[in-house]
Enzyme design. Structure first.
Site, PDB file in Angstrom:
ATOM      1  N   CYS A  37       0.666  -1.242  -0.017  1.00 22.18           N
ATOM      2  CA  CYS A  37      -0.123  -0.149  -0.063  1.00 22.18           C
ATOM      3  C   CYS A  37       0.916   1.202   0.152  1.00 22.18           C
ATOM      4  O   CYS A  37       0.279   2.246  -0.054  1.00 22.18           O
ATOM      5  CB  CYS A  37      -0.760  -0.082   1.235  1.00 22.18           C
ATOM      6  N   ASP A  39       2.806   2.209   2.442  1.00 22.31           N
ATOM      7  CA  ASP A  39       3.220   2.734   3.719  1.00 22.31           C
ATOM      8  C   ASP A  39       3.144   1.904   4.782  1.00 22.31           C
ATOM      9  O   ASP A  39       2.342   1.097   4.940  1.00 22.31           O
ATOM     10  CB  ASP A  39       2.483   4.138   4.107  1.00 22.31           C
ATOM     11  N   CYS A  63       5.066   8.251   2.432  1.00 26.79           N
ATOM     12  CA  CYS A  63       5.327   9.616   1.767  1.00 26.79           C
ATOM     13  C   CYS A  63       5.733  10.372   2.985  1.00 26.79           C
ATOM     14  O   CYS A  63       5.599  10.297   4.152  1.00 26.79           O
ATOM     15  CB  CYS A  63       4.014   9.985   1.052  1.00 26.79           C
ATOM     16  N   CYS A 106      -2.736   8.941   6.099  1.00 24.50           N
ATOM     17  CA  CYS A 106      -1.507   8.798   6.802  1.00 24.50           C
ATOM     18  C   CYS A 106      -1.791   9.113   8.327  1.00 24.50           C
ATOM     19  O   CYS A 106      -1.080   8.433   9.464  1.00 24.50           O
ATOM     20  CB  CYS A 106      -0.532   9.800   6.242  1.00 24.50           C
TER      21      CYS A 106
END
Lengths: 149, 404
Positions: A37, A39, A63, A106
């Site tokens: 995915c 992360d 990211c 995130c």
């Protein structure tokens, strides 16, 4: 994509990058996300006898927003009790970092990482207690046997 | 050396100063409408466009009568695929293309799907190339159009266009090629390659944005299209709309320069590309080139840096303009469909960086970028839990990750 100043600051000067000994009983480790995915976060919390988070370290594959979210939570959890740390919500993280909608996941991941680290710590603590209890129990039984004998 | 460095020449290119110079008079002095048949301003504009047509045609071995000006390659792709499919729909309603085409081709095909056509999306190999045999197998009696790109825009792989052209000729189907990334950089000849429709864009070859062309074969066979834009009947009715004269002049000039300098420029760019690749591979472990190195556009290098997410690396390389196949750079949060079509694992697709080296890049810039990449990849790996786990000998594939 344009990032907020806070994301860039955490990305360029990440706080508390590193590794704690995962075998230390006072350290809880949370590993969340998936490489496929894009992360993966690892958050580690060192918790005192009194249940206060004394240290926090992270490593993140992801990211800029993912790195910033994890860096931010290491700052936030330090000095908090594990119960207080467990109250941190992804919306708080997203708000603090002004994450755009596509980056909300995130902050969700960072919340999950806190929860996973706390859970790991509690599991270890409970195992330790059970272990101690079993030891105590067996010595009591031996004592009883001796007395009866 | 000036910062930031532009190394994203697949996205667009700077306009060559010689092109700008050629264009300038057509904004102010010779500003006429090429369709004005009744005065000198119009004649001059028309003459300029016709000269550009010759320059563009010469680059691909075509006749100037076969060049139709458009607003860019997206329009050219739409006109070619939808226009040909529509015109030949009595013959059949099946189109063949590949999984790694540009969105302008894929989405034109999806439009046809919604309107009752059938489309076969042919797989490519790990090397990023489609085989002529695979295309031949996909062609059916009701196939009317085959569309295969010349050079892929992400991994730079060059497709076997001449072989596919031969197959299409034998089977009697129209062959379209989106040649945007390759024309002007590698030799391309419509007769040798037996191509019937070719999409081109000026801004990918040091010309201006907003202008493109579609080559439409006039003989053996004469290709017919249903126009998408109706109006004043410009471009022999295939594309109405006043010609963008200054841009067309620039496009022509860009083609002329490309034709004259192609061989030396390609050799120089391969040199720069290999310099970058070798430096990166000497100094960074666990890096992978995506797609064939042999059949590749001179200026393209697409590399996956294991354990480092692509967008994070882009952020770290802020002095350098490059792009990534990482999901985080797209609105969809999906990693590059091109890399996935090559069979690149998702985790590696997230770590890819595309370097697009062009005419104005220098050796000094290459060295700067190579050093910066090395430094930043190492920094991000120090922050990567995956790198640490891999170093400890943990097999990342054996961990049951929770997809999110």
């Amino acid at each position: 994509m344009a990032y907020s100043g806070k994301v860039i600051d955490h990305y360029e000067n990440p706080r508390n990058v590193g590794t704690l000994d995962k075998n230390d009983p006072s350290v809880g480790t949370g590993l969340v996300g998936a490489p496929a995915c894009g992360d993966v976060m690892r958050l580690q919390l060192k918790v005192s006898e009194a249940g206060i988070i004394e240290d926090a370290k992270f490593k993140t594959f992801g990211c800029g927003s993912a790195i910033a979210s994890s860096s931010l939570v290491t700052e936030w959890v330090k000095g908090k009790s594990i119960d207080e740390a467990g109250q941190i919500r992804n919306t708080d993280i997203a708000k603090e970092l002004s994450l755009p909608p596509v980056k909300i996941h995130c902050s969700v991941l960072a919340e999950d990482a806190i929860k996973a680290a706390i859970e790991d710590f509690r599991k270890k603590r409970d195992e330790k207690r059970n272990h101690r209890d079993t030891e105590k129990q067996s010595s009591d039984e031996e004592e009883k046997k001796r007395v009866t004998a | 050396m000036k910062l930031p460095i532009y190394m994203d020449n697949h996205a667009t290119t700077a306009v060559d100063p010689r092109v700008v110079e050629a264009m300038l008079p057509y904004f102010t002095d010779d500003f006429g409408n090429a369709a004005s048949r009744n005065h000198a301003f119009g004649w001059k504009a028309e003459e300029a466009c016709d000269y550009a047509r010759e320059q563009i045609a010469a680059l691909i071995g075509a006749s100037e009568k076969e060049i139709v000006f458009t607003s860019g390659a997206t329009e050219s792709d739409n006109l070619a695929i939808k226009g040909a499919a529509e015109f030949y729909k009595e013959k059949g309603r099946h189109v063949v293309t590949t999984k790694i085409e540009h969105k302008a081709v894929l989405d034109s095909c999806h439009r046809l799907l919604r309107e009752g056509w059938e489309v076969t999306f042919v797989d490519v190999g790990r090397d990023g190339r489609v085989s002529a045999e695979a295309i031949a197998r996909a062609i059916r009696p009701d196939t009317t159009v085959v569309s295969v790109m010349f050079v892929n825009n992400e991994v730079g792989t060059v497709q076997p266009i001449a072989e596919i052209g031969k197959v299409c000729k034998e089977k009697g189907v129209i062959f379209h090629s989106d040649a945007v990334q390759g024309v002007g950089k590698l030799p391309f000849n419509v007769d040798e390659m037996k191509v019937d429709l070719v999409s081109m864009s000026a801004h990918k070859m040091y010309g201006p944005k907003g202008v493109g062309a579609l080559y439409v074969r006039r003989k053996n066979p004469r290709v017919r299209l249903q126009p998408l834009i109706d109006g004043g009947g410009h471009e022999r009715g295939l594309r109405s709309g006043t010609l963008n004269v200054p841009a067309i002049v620039g496009f022509g000039k860009a083609c002329e320069i490309a034709r004259a300098e192609m061989a030396t420029e390609a050799a120089r760019l391969v040199g720069l590309r290999e310099r970058l690749r070798k430096k990166i591979f000497e100094n960074v472990d666990e890096v992978y080139v995506n797609g064939s190195l042999e059949h590749r556009l001179p200026g393209n290098l697409n590399v996956s840096f294991s354990y480092v997410e692509g967008e994070a690396l882009l952020m770290a390389l802020k002095e350098v303009a490059v792009s990534s196949g990482s999901a985080c750079t797209s609105a969809s949060l999906e990693p590059s469909y091109v890399l996935r079509a090559l069979g690149v694992e998702e985790e590696l697709a997230h770590t890819s960086i595309r370097f697009g080296i062009g005419r104005f890049n220098t050796e000094e810039e290459i060295d700067f970028v190579a050093n910066l990449v090395e430094e930043k990849v190492k920094r991000l790996r120090e922050m990567s839990p995956l790198y640490e786990m891999a170093r400890e000998g943990i097999d990342l594939k054996k961990i049951s990750w929770a997809a999110h």
